[in-house]
Enzyme design. Sequence first.
Site, PDB file in Angstrom:
ATOM      1  N   ASP A  28      47.471 -30.162 -38.967  1.00  0.00           N
ATOM      2  CA  ASP A  28      46.639 -29.314 -39.839  1.00  0.00           C
ATOM      3  C   ASP A  28      46.687 -29.798 -41.289  1.00  0.00           C
ATOM      4  O   ASP A  28      47.685 -30.372 -41.734  1.00  0.00           O
ATOM      5  CB  ASP A  28      47.134 -27.856 -39.747  1.00  0.00           C
ATOM      6  CG  ASP A  28      46.114 -26.876 -40.285  1.00  0.00           C
ATOM      7  OD1 ASP A  28      44.929 -27.243 -40.439  1.00  0.00           O
ATOM      8  OD2 ASP A  28      46.503 -25.723 -40.566  1.00  0.00           O
ATOM      9  N   HIS A  45      39.979 -36.242 -42.570  1.00  0.00           N
ATOM     10  CA  HIS A  45      40.026 -36.407 -41.111  1.00  0.00           C
ATOM     11  C   HIS A  45      40.297 -37.865 -40.741  1.00  0.00           C
ATOM     12  O   HIS A  45      41.055 -38.157 -39.831  1.00  0.00           O
ATOM     13  CB  HIS A  45      38.722 -35.916 -40.473  1.00  0.00           C
ATOM     14  CG  HIS A  45      38.522 -34.434 -40.599  1.00  0.00           C
ATOM     15  ND1 HIS A  45      39.524 -33.537 -40.326  1.00  0.00           N
ATOM     16  CD2 HIS A  45      37.444 -33.695 -40.973  1.00  0.00           C
ATOM     17  CE1 HIS A  45      39.071 -32.307 -40.528  1.00  0.00           C
ATOM     18  NE2 HIS A  45      37.816 -32.366 -40.922  1.00  0.00           N
ATOM     19  N   GLU A  75      38.050 -22.782 -31.233  1.00  0.00           N
ATOM     20  CA  GLU A  75      37.499 -22.071 -32.399  1.00  0.00           C
ATOM     21  C   GLU A  75      36.904 -23.021 -33.440  1.00  0.00           C
ATOM     22  O   GLU A  75      36.185 -22.591 -34.348  1.00  0.00           O
ATOM     23  CB  GLU A  75      38.587 -21.213 -33.068  1.00  0.00           C
ATOM     24  CG  GLU A  75      38.995 -19.986 -32.278  1.00  0.00           C
ATOM     25  CD  GLU A  75      39.819 -20.314 -31.050  1.00  0.00           C
ATOM     26  OE1 GLU A  75      39.489 -19.795 -29.958  1.00  0.00           O
ATOM     27  OE2 GLU A  75      40.780 -21.106 -31.132  1.00  0.00           O
ATOM     28  N   TRP A  77      34.559 -24.967 -33.182  1.00  0.00           N
ATOM     29  CA  TRP A  77      33.084 -25.040 -33.111  1.00  0.00           C
ATOM     30  C   TRP A  77      32.436 -24.193 -34.194  1.00  0.00           C
ATOM     31  O   TRP A  77      31.241 -24.324 -34.458  1.00  0.00           O
ATOM     32  CB  TRP A  77      32.583 -24.584 -31.737  1.00  0.00           C
ATOM     33  CG  TRP A  77      33.091 -25.431 -30.614  1.00  0.00           C
ATOM     34  CD1 TRP A  77      34.035 -25.093 -29.688  1.00  0.00           C
ATOM     35  CD2 TRP A  77      32.688 -26.775 -30.281  1.00  0.00           C
ATOM     36  NE1 TRP A  77      34.257 -26.135 -28.818  1.00  0.00           N
ATOM     37  CE2 TRP A  77      33.435 -27.173 -29.156  1.00  0.00           C
ATOM     38  CE3 TRP A  77      31.771 -27.684 -30.834  1.00  0.00           C
ATOM     39  CZ2 TRP A  77      33.305 -28.437 -28.576  1.00  0.00           C
ATOM     40  CZ3 TRP A  77      31.630 -28.936 -30.249  1.00  0.00           C
ATOM     41  CH2 TRP A  77      32.394 -29.308 -29.132  1.00  0.00           C
ATOM     42  N   LEU A 139      55.535 -42.932 -22.663  1.00  0.00           N
ATOM     43  CA  LEU A 139      55.142 -41.703 -23.359  1.00  0.00           C
ATOM     44  C   LEU A 139      53.856 -41.128 -22.757  1.00  0.00           C
ATOM     45  O   LEU A 139      52.899 -41.863 -22.508  1.00  0.00           O
ATOM     46  CB  LEU A 139      54.901 -42.033 -24.841  1.00  0.00           C
ATOM     47  CG  LEU A 139      54.336 -40.899 -25.708  1.00  0.00           C
ATOM     48  CD1 LEU A 139      55.403 -39.862 -26.002  1.00  0.00           C
ATOM     49  CD2 LEU A 139      53.767 -41.452 -27.010  1.00  0.00           C
ATOM     50  N   SER A 204      47.545 -20.423 -34.074  1.00  0.00           N
ATOM     51  CA  SER A 204      46.113 -20.750 -33.933  1.00  0.00           C
ATOM     52  C   SER A 204      45.730 -21.068 -32.480  1.00  0.00           C
ATOM     53  O   SER A 204      45.056 -22.068 -32.199  1.00  0.00           O
ATOM     54  CB  SER A 204      45.732 -21.906 -34.857  1.00  0.00           C
ATOM     55  OG  SER A 204      45.981 -21.582 -36.205  1.00  0.00           O
TER      56      SER A 204
HETATM   57  C1  IPE Z   1      44.308 -25.551 -35.675  1.00  0.00           C
HETATM   58  O1  IPE Z   1      43.973 -25.728 -37.001  1.00  0.00           O
HETATM   59  C2  IPE Z   1      43.512 -26.467 -34.793  1.00  0.00           C
HETATM   60  C3  IPE Z   1      43.793 -27.884 -34.919  1.00  0.00           C
HETATM   61  C4  IPE Z   1      44.703 -28.423 -35.657  1.00  0.00           C
HETATM   62  C5  IPE Z   1      42.981 -28.746 -34.096  1.00  0.00           C
HETATM   63  P1  IPE Z   1      42.865 -24.828 -37.737  1.00  0.00           P
HETATM   64  O2  IPE Z   1      42.756 -25.346 -39.103  1.00  0.00           O
HETATM   65  O3  IPE Z   1      41.629 -24.808 -36.921  1.00  0.00           O
HETATM   66  O4  IPE Z   1      43.535 -23.387 -37.698  1.00  0.00           O
HETATM   67  P2  IPE Z   1      43.316 -22.118 -38.609  1.00  0.00           P
HETATM   68  O5  IPE Z   1      41.843 -21.823 -38.621  1.00  0.00           O
HETATM   69  O6  IPE Z   1      43.800 -22.452 -39.982  1.00  0.00           O
HETATM   70  O7  IPE Z   1      44.133 -21.046 -37.970  1.00  0.00           O
HETATM   71  C1  IPE Z   2      43.083 -30.291 -39.164  1.00  0.00           C
HETATM   72  O1  IPE Z   2      42.740 -30.194 -40.497  1.00  0.00           O
HETATM   73  C2  IPE Z   2      41.996 -30.897 -38.300  1.00  0.00           C
HETATM   74  C3  IPE Z   2      41.347 -29.942 -37.395  1.00  0.00           C
HETATM   75  C4  IPE Z   2      41.553 -28.668 -37.353  1.00  0.00           C
HETATM   76  C5  IPE Z   2      40.386 -30.469 -36.466  1.00  0.00           C
HETATM   77  P1  IPE Z   2      41.766 -29.082 -41.063  1.00  0.00           P
HETATM   78  O2  IPE Z   2      40.361 -29.592 -40.949  1.00  0.00           O
HETATM   79  O3  IPE Z   2      42.002 -27.782 -40.406  1.00  0.00           O
HETATM   80  O4  IPE Z   2      42.181 -29.037 -42.571  1.00  0.00           O
HETATM   81  P2  IPE Z   2      42.398 -27.743 -43.465  1.00  0.00           P
HETATM   82  O5  IPE Z   2      43.345 -26.862 -42.728  1.00  0.00           O
HETATM   83  O6  IPE Z   2      41.056 -27.114 -43.627  1.00  0.00           O
HETATM   84  O7  IPE Z   2      42.962 -28.254 -44.725  1.00  0.00           O
HETATM   85 MG    MG Z   3      43.210 -26.218 -40.799  1.00  0.00          MG
END
Ligand code: IPE
Ligand code: IPE
Ligand code: MG
Length: 251
Positions: A28, A45, A75, A77, A139, A204
């Site tokens: 995240d 990303h 979620e 999406w 792994l 999450s």
């Molecule tokens: C959780 O992160 C999903 C992934 C890392 C793929 P999110 O950024 O989507 O979670 P929330 O919305 O902060 O809970």
């Molecule tokens: C994690 O980073 C990647 C996915 C959830 C796919 P975020 O895109 O959620 O980055 P933040 O949390 O908005 O900083």
């Molecule tokens: Mg995030």
Amino acid sequence: MWKKDSGDVQLKNIDMKRIPRHLAIIMDGNGRWAQQKGLPRSVGHRAGVEALREVVRGSDELGIKYLTVYAFSTENWKRPQSEIGILMSLLKEYIRKELAELHANNVKICIFGQEEDIPKDVLKAYNEACEKTKNNTGLVLNVALNYGSRIEILKAVKEVAQEVQSGALNVQQITEEIFEKHLYTKDCPDPELLVRTSGEMRLSNYLLWQAAYSEIVIVNECWPDFNRALLFETIRIFQNRERRFGGVKEG
Ligand code: IPE
Ligand code: IPE
Ligand code: MG
């Protein structure tokens, strides 16, 4: 062998005899990492993919058997179409570029998630990777792609209910072990360690059943800054935890 990066100092502090078998990661903070630098989220990303490369290598080096990474949730999406498009193309690019090296390093790739909603080209790339690496014995890299724990649990409930309805099973026979055979993680032990980056303290919708007794380590750094040294540091933190599973400490 994989090329080594930072982390040799941290490696010395790890007890190689007590490495978690299964490490689960919520990757995240990509968006915030980029925004803090005045860059578009997409740059975060892309940088996140680099961190994933390093962490897969570091996990293999430690002898972790199962690594499960949260790549895209059911979620996610809800995000703008443009960001979803970037994430999907990066996920495809990751597996296309890394497959040869992963395979050469005996890594077995699996996907956890609702496959029917994953874009066809992305799914194809992952299915090919799974097929190519299915007999590898090193792994196991589980990519949670369009993954949601509640949907996973509901899927298991429906499959078990179907077995009851068909008469193959009766209600009294349903145990945790039987139920777990219907989860994506059916071939893995529960994760001993669950790591989330970017300081967020929530699950999450990740591995809600499997993480019942996981040690949770929250790392303040955003995912693109996570590296071999931080991976080793989280393992050290895990090794200092006392796991009680509801019991009391002996002695
Ligand atoms: C959780 O992160 C999903 C992934 C890392 C793929 P999110 O950024 O989507 O979670 P929330 O919305 O902060 O809970
Ligand atoms: C994690 O980073 C990647 C996915 C959830 C796919 P975020 O895109 O959620 O980055 P933040 O949390 O908005 O900083
Ligand atoms: Mg995030």
